[in-house]
Scaffold this motif. Structure first.
Motif, PDB file in Angstrom:
ATOM      1  N   MET A 130       0.832  -1.199   0.000  1.00 28.71           N
ATOM      2  CA  MET A 130       0.000   0.000   0.000  1.00 28.71           C
ATOM      3  C   MET A 130       0.870   1.254   0.000  1.00 28.71           C
ATOM      4  O   MET A 130       1.899   1.308   0.667  1.00 28.71           O
ATOM      5  N   PHE A 131       0.445   2.235  -0.804  1.00 28.81           N
ATOM      6  CA  PHE A 131       1.159   3.496  -0.956  1.00 28.81           C
ATOM      7  C   PHE A 131       2.619   3.268  -1.342  1.00 28.81           C
ATOM      8  O   PHE A 131       3.509   4.005  -0.922  1.00 28.81           O
ATOM      9  N   ARG A 132       2.831   2.242  -2.168  1.00 28.43           N
ATOM     10  CA  ARG A 132       4.184   1.972  -2.652  1.00 28.43           C
ATOM     11  C   ARG A 132       4.712   3.188  -3.409  1.00 28.43           C
ATOM     12  O   ARG A 132       3.974   3.784  -4.201  1.00 28.43           O
ATOM     13  N   ASP A 133       5.957   3.552  -3.187  1.00 30.15           N
ATOM     14  CA  ASP A 133       6.525   4.791  -3.723  1.00 30.15           C
ATOM     15  C   ASP A 133       5.664   5.963  -3.256  1.00 30.15           C
ATOM     16  O   ASP A 133       4.909   6.566  -4.034  1.00 30.15           O
ATOM     17  N   ARG A 192       2.490  -6.843   7.538  1.00 32.71           N
ATOM     18  CA  ARG A 192       2.724  -5.899   6.453  1.00 32.71           C
ATOM     19  C   ARG A 192       2.246  -4.484   6.792  1.00 32.71           C
ATOM     20  O   ARG A 192       2.602  -3.524   6.108  1.00 32.71           O
ATOM     21  N   ILE A 193       1.455  -4.358   7.837  1.00 31.39           N
ATOM     22  CA  ILE A 193       0.787  -3.092   8.125  1.00 31.39           C
ATOM     23  C   ILE A 193       1.774  -1.993   8.508  1.00 31.39           C
ATOM     24  O   ILE A 193       1.578  -0.824   8.174  1.00 31.39           O
ATOM     25  N   ARG A 194       2.837  -2.349   9.193  1.00 30.45           N
ATOM     26  CA  ARG A 194       3.800  -1.317   9.587  1.00 30.45           C
ATOM     27  C   ARG A 194       4.353  -0.605   8.361  1.00 30.45           C
ATOM     28  O   ARG A 194       4.438   0.634   8.323  1.00 30.45           O
ATOM     29  N   GLY A 195       4.734  -1.379   7.340  1.00 28.98           N
ATOM     30  CA  GLY A 195       5.236  -0.771   6.104  1.00 28.98           C
ATOM     31  C   GLY A 195       4.168   0.043   5.408  1.00 28.98           C
ATOM     32  O   GLY A 195       4.441   1.147   4.896  1.00 28.98           O
ATOM     33  N   PHE A 196       2.941  -0.481   5.380  1.00 30.37           N
ATOM     34  CA  PHE A 196       1.830   0.267   4.774  1.00 30.37           C
ATOM     35  C   PHE A 196       1.651   1.616   5.478  1.00 30.37           C
ATOM     36  O   PHE A 196       1.426   2.647   4.843  1.00 30.37           O
ATOM     37  N   THR A 197       1.728   1.572   6.807  1.00 31.75           N
ATOM     38  CA  THR A 197       1.498   2.781   7.608  1.00 31.75           C
ATOM     39  C   THR A 197       2.566   3.835   7.347  1.00 31.75           C
ATOM     40  O   THR A 197       2.264   5.030   7.188  1.00 31.75           O
ATOM     41  N   GLU A 198       3.812   3.408   7.290  1.00 38.37           N
ATOM     42  CA  GLU A 198       4.901   4.352   7.015  1.00 38.37           C
ATOM     43  C   GLU A 198       4.734   4.982   5.640  1.00 38.37           C
ATOM     44  O   GLU A 198       4.928   6.197   5.469  1.00 38.37           O
ATOM     45  N   ASN A 199       4.377   4.170   4.650  1.00 41.15           N
ATOM     46  CA  ASN A 199       4.162   4.700   3.298  1.00 41.15           C
ATOM     47  C   ASN A 199       3.022   5.711   3.287  1.00 41.15           C
ATOM     48  O   ASN A 199       3.113   6.763   2.637  1.00 41.15           O
ATOM     49  N   HIS A 200       1.947   5.365   3.981  1.00 40.70           N
ATOM     50  CA  HIS A 200       0.782   6.253   4.025  1.00 40.70           C
ATOM     51  C   HIS A 200       1.159   7.607   4.613  1.00 40.70           C
ATOM     52  O   HIS A 200       0.775   8.661   4.082  1.00 40.70           O
ATOM     53  N   GLY A 209       1.602  11.791   2.557  1.00 39.79           N
ATOM     54  CA  GLY A 209       0.808  12.958   2.922  1.00 39.79           C
ATOM     55  C   GLY A 209      -0.533  12.602   3.508  1.00 39.79           C
ATOM     56  O   GLY A 209      -1.463  13.427   3.495  1.00 39.79           O
ATOM     57  N   GLY A 210      -0.666  11.376   4.023  1.00 38.83           N
ATOM     58  CA  GLY A 210      -1.928  10.939   4.603  1.00 38.83           C
ATOM     59  C   GLY A 210      -2.468  11.907   5.633  1.00 38.83           C
ATOM     60  O   GLY A 210      -1.716  12.439   6.454  1.00 38.83           O
ATOM     61  N   ARG A 211      -3.767  12.125   5.595  1.00 38.27           N
ATOM     62  CA  ARG A 211      -4.411  13.113   6.465  1.00 38.27           C
ATOM     63  C   ARG A 211      -5.052  12.468   7.694  1.00 38.27           C
ATOM     64  O   ARG A 211      -5.791  13.133   8.436  1.00 38.27           O
ATOM     65  N   SER A 212      -4.803  11.187   7.898  1.00 42.13           N
ATOM     66  CA  SER A 212      -5.388  10.472   9.028  1.00 42.13           C
ATOM     67  C   SER A 212      -4.456   9.331   9.382  1.00 42.13           C
ATOM     68  O   SER A 212      -3.362   9.207   8.829  1.00 42.13           O
ATOM     69  N   SER A 213      -4.891   8.486  10.293  1.00 40.49           N
ATOM     70  CA  SER A 213      -4.117   7.298  10.641  1.00 40.49           C
ATOM     71  C   SER A 213      -4.617   6.124   9.807  1.00 40.49           C
ATOM     72  O   SER A 213      -5.835   5.927   9.658  1.00 40.49           O
ATOM     73  N   SER A 226      -4.753   3.220  10.594  1.00 41.70           N
ATOM     74  CA  SER A 226      -5.518   2.318  11.456  1.00 41.70           C
ATOM     75  C   SER A 226      -7.005   2.656  11.478  1.00 41.70           C
ATOM     76  O   SER A 226      -7.825   1.840  11.920  1.00 41.70           O
ATOM     77  N   ASP A 227      -7.372   3.841  10.998  1.00 36.04           N
ATOM     78  CA  ASP A 227      -8.787   4.206  10.906  1.00 36.04           C
ATOM     79  C   ASP A 227      -9.522   3.370   9.866  1.00 36.04           C
ATOM     80  O   ASP A 227     -10.760   3.347   9.854  1.00 36.04           O
ATOM     81  N   TYR A 228      -8.762   2.697   9.005  1.00 27.97           N
ATOM     82  CA  TYR A 228      -9.373   2.039   7.846  1.00 27.97           C
ATOM     83  C   TYR A 228      -9.379   0.509   7.919  1.00 27.97           C
ATOM     84  O   TYR A 228      -9.801  -0.138   6.961  1.00 27.97           O
ATOM     85  N   TYR A 229      -8.917  -0.060   9.017  1.00 34.53           N
ATOM     86  CA  TYR A 229      -8.911  -1.527   9.106  1.00 34.53           C
ATOM     87  C   TYR A 229      -9.140  -1.983  10.540  1.00 34.53           C
ATOM     88  O   TYR A 229      -8.959  -1.222  11.501  1.00 34.53           O
ATOM     89  N   THR A 230      -9.545  -3.237  10.648  1.00 31.37           N
ATOM     90  CA  THR A 230      -9.647  -3.916  11.943  1.00 31.37           C
ATOM     91  C   THR A 230      -8.711  -5.112  11.915  1.00 31.37           C
ATOM     92  O   THR A 230      -8.341  -5.605  10.828  1.00 31.37           O
ATOM     93  N   THR A 231      -8.314  -5.578  13.081  1.00 26.18           N
ATOM     94  CA  THR A 231      -7.357  -6.678  13.150  1.00 26.18           C
ATOM     95  C   THR A 231      -7.934  -7.870  13.886  1.00 26.18           C
ATOM     96  O   THR A 231      -8.834  -7.749  14.724  1.00 26.18           O
TER      97      THR A 231
END
Length: 282
Positions: free
Chosen positions: A83-86, A160-168, A172-176, A178-183
């Motif tokens: 997610m949010f690769r590059d 994989r979520i940690r990498g997704f989160t850093e990319n997000h 320029g992500g305007r939120s967290s 984690s607002d978009y998924y449940t675990t």
């Protein structure tokens, strides 16, 4: 006199051509325009995994063992994604493309070669953050049924979520995120509402026709697996599928510069391989 190694390479090349022709003639999956270096590498991995000594043996399995077919498809279409690769690509969309998209009352976005959906969810989240989600219809296409099923589920391994989160965050992500998924049970399941405005569809960039009138097409790290002829065919398809002044995003190692469609687009964010269609007659 031809060396034994050269003879063996020639035999392998013939075997691979026969296998690709069989995939097309028997199962209607056309990989004949894929880069041979990539095809050979992936088929070698599959052959070794399944225990076949030669590509001819793999071909026999393909024609007589139904379980082999989806594995060939998976190996030839597999894409490494996240997610949010590059992140700079998504930041460029956010800062430079979104302001133009805001001027339209409704939007269509095509994620071509969506694989298991990481790019789709990245764009859906970005559009939600920018207030465009409810006026946008997303089309996520691939030729791999298993990949489409995975994309439609929106479930990814939790590691994989940690990498997704850093990319997000870097995008320029305007939120967290984690607002978009449940675990649960080692998985992250993305909000089903992100899929409410998504059409998942089988579509081949090799053989299928124009896909709607799109405002944005994102097809990243797919063309690098195609030969020059198929790249030209695909870029013509994108040109024909975009509205005038629509946008095309490619992967960081891909370009339209030397294609037959070079004059149909202008650089919009050159460093991020984002182009804008210039006319309807290229």
């Amino acid at each position: 006199m031809t060396s034994p190694t050269a003879q063996a390479d020639r035999v392998e090349a013939i075997e691979i051509e026969l296998l690709l022709e069989a995939m097309y003639q028997r199962f209607h999956y056309d990989f004949r325009g894929y880069s041979r270096a990539s095809v050979k590498r992936r088929l070698r991995q599959l052959r070794e995994r399944l225990g076949y000594r030669t590509y001819s043996a793999l071909l026999e399995g393909l024609l007589h063992d139904p379980a082999v077919v989806p594995q060939v498809i998976a190996y030839l279409t597999v894409q490494v994604s996240e997610m949010f690769r590059d992140p700079s690509y998504f930041r460029a969309l956010r800062e430079h493309v979104v302001p133009h998209l805001r001027t339209y009352p409704s939007l269509k976005v095509w994620v071509a070669g969506c694989s298991s959906g990481e790019e789709l969810y990245s764009l859906a989240i970005l559009f939600r953050e920018e207030g465009l989600e409810q006026r946008t219809l997303f089309y996520a296409t691939d030729i791999n049924p298993s990949a489409l099923e995975a994309a439609a589920s929106g479930v990814y391994n939790l590691d994989r979520i940690r990498g997704f989160t850093e990319n997000h965050q870097q995008s320029g992500g305007r939120s967290s995120l984690s607002d978009y998924y449940t675990t649960g049970y080692g998985k992250a399941t993305f909000d089903r509402r992100l899929r409410e405005r998504v059409v998942f569809s089988d579509h081949s960039l090799v053989t299928d026709a124009v896909f709607g009138e799109m405002h944005l097409i994102s097809c990243r790290n797919v063309l690098i697996y195609f030969d020059n002829t198929l790249q030209d065919r695909t870029l013509k398809l994108f040109n024909d599928s975009l509205i005038r002044k629509g946008f095309l995003g490619l992967g960081s190692k891909e370009s339209i510069r030397f294609s037959s469609q070079a004059t149909a687009f202008q650089d919009f964010v050159p460093g991020e391989r984002i182009y804008q269609k210039t006319s309807d007659d290229a």
